[in-house]
Design an enzyme around this catalytic site. Structure first.
Site: not given
Ligand code: SAH
Length: 240
Positions: A87
Site C-alpha cells: 500500500s
Molecule cells: N499489507 C500488505 C499489502 C496487502 S496487499 C503489505 O504491507 O505489503 C493484500 C494482500 O491480501 C495480498 O497479498 C493478498 O494475497 C492478500 N489476501 C487477499 N485475500 C486474502 C484472504 N482471504 N486472507 C488472507 N490474505 C488475503
C-alpha cells in the site's frame, strides 16, 4: 618545514577521501524515508508520534522487489508480484493511526503481502499476527521479517476471512484486502474496546473503523480507498 608539508598532505588527502566517499546507500534511503514522513504523512495530518516513528524506522525499500527499491519511498502503492501491491505509505500510516495502538496491544492483520504493514505494527505493539492467502507471499514475508529481526510477528499462510481464533480476542484488527461485507467472524475476534480498520466494497471501497462496544459495534466511514479484493482459497471473490 618537512612536518608542515606532511601535515598539509594529510589534510588534503583527508579532504579528498571525504569527497570521494559516496554516502552509503542506506543513508540515502534514510533521507528519503524522513522526507516521506515529512511530506507525505505529517503534511497530510498524521500526528501520532508512535506511527511517525515506526514509519521512520521501517526500511520500506527492503519490502519491495529489488528493481523497485529506488521507488520505495514514493507516494504510491507498488507491485510486489502475484498481482498484489504494497500500500501507499500514507494509507499504511493512516490505518495504523486509526487503530489507536498501544505498546501492550495484540493485533491481527489480514493480508500480509510484503510484510511492511506488519513491520510498522510490530514497532508499536506487543505482538502481531498476520495471515496471507498466497503461499509464496506468506513464505517470503516470513523470511524477510525474520531476517530483519522481528521477533513479535507471526505469519500464517491461510484464508484470513475467518480470522485467527487461537489468539483472539485482539485489541485491533487491520485488514488490507477488501471484502464486499465486513466478516462477522473478524468482528467477533475483537476485544470490547477493540478497533478494526477495514476497506469494504467491490470496485468502489470505503475504509471503515469498527469499534466493539459493551453492547455491540460502532461503525464509522473514514475515506474512499482502493485495495486488492479479499479472495477465498480458490482465488474467487468472497461475497458473503
Ligand atoms: N499489507 C500488505 C499489502 C496487502 S496487499 C503489505 O504491507 O505489503 C493484500 C494482500 O491480501 C495480498 O497479498 C493478498 O494475497 C492478500 N489476501 C487477499 N485475500 C486474502 C484472504 N482471504 N486472507 C488472507 N490474505 C488475503
Amino acid at each position: 618545514m618537512k612536518r608542515i608539508c606532511l601535515c598539509m598532505v594529510l589534510v588534503v588527502s583527508a579532504c579528498f577521501a571525504r569527497t570521494e566517499m559516496l554516502p552509503a546507500e542506506n543513508d540515502l534511503f534514510a533521507v528519503m524515508r524522513r522526507q516521506m514522513v515529512d511530506r507525505q504523512l505529517k503534511k497530510r495530518g498524521i500526528t501520532d508520534n508512535s506511527v511517525l516513528k515506526a514509519m521512520t524506522r521501517v526500511e520500506r525499500h527492503l519490502f519491495v522487489p529489488q528493481n523497485l527499491r529506488d521507488e520505495a519511498y514514493r507516494d504510491s502503492p507498488l507491485p510486489i508480484g502475484y498481482d498484489q501491491t504494497i500500500s501507499q505509505p500514507y494509507i499504511v500510516a493512516y490505518m495504523t493511526e486509526a487503530a489507536r495502538l498501544g505498546p501492550e496491544d495484540e493485533v491481527l492483520e489480514i493480508g500480509t503481502g510484503s510484510g511492511y504493514q506488519a513491520a510498522v505494527l510490530a514497532e508499536i505493539v506487543k505482538e502481531v499476527y498476520t495471515i496471507e492467502i498466497l503461499k509464496p507471499l506468506a513464505d517470503s514475508a516470513r523470511s524477510r521479517l525474520e531476517r530483519i529481526g522481528y521477533r513479535n510477528i507471526n505469519v500464517r499462510w491461510g484464508d484470513g476471512y475467518k480470522g485467527w481464533p487461537e489468539h483472539a480476542p485482539y485489541d485491533a484488527i487491520i485488514v488490507t484486502a477488501a471484502p464486499v461485507h465486513v466478516p462477522q467472524e473478524l468482528k467477533n475476534q475483537l476485544k470490547v474496546g477493540g478497533r478494526m480498520v477495514i476497506p469494504v466494497g467491490a470496485y468502489f471501497q470505503e475504509l471503515y473503523l469498527i469499534v466493539r462496544t459493551d453492547t455491540g459495534f460502532s461503525q464509522k466511514r473514514l475515506l474512499p480507498v482502493r485495495f486488492v479484493p479479499m479472495v477465498n482459497g480458490k482465488g474467487g471473490l468472497i461475497k458473503t
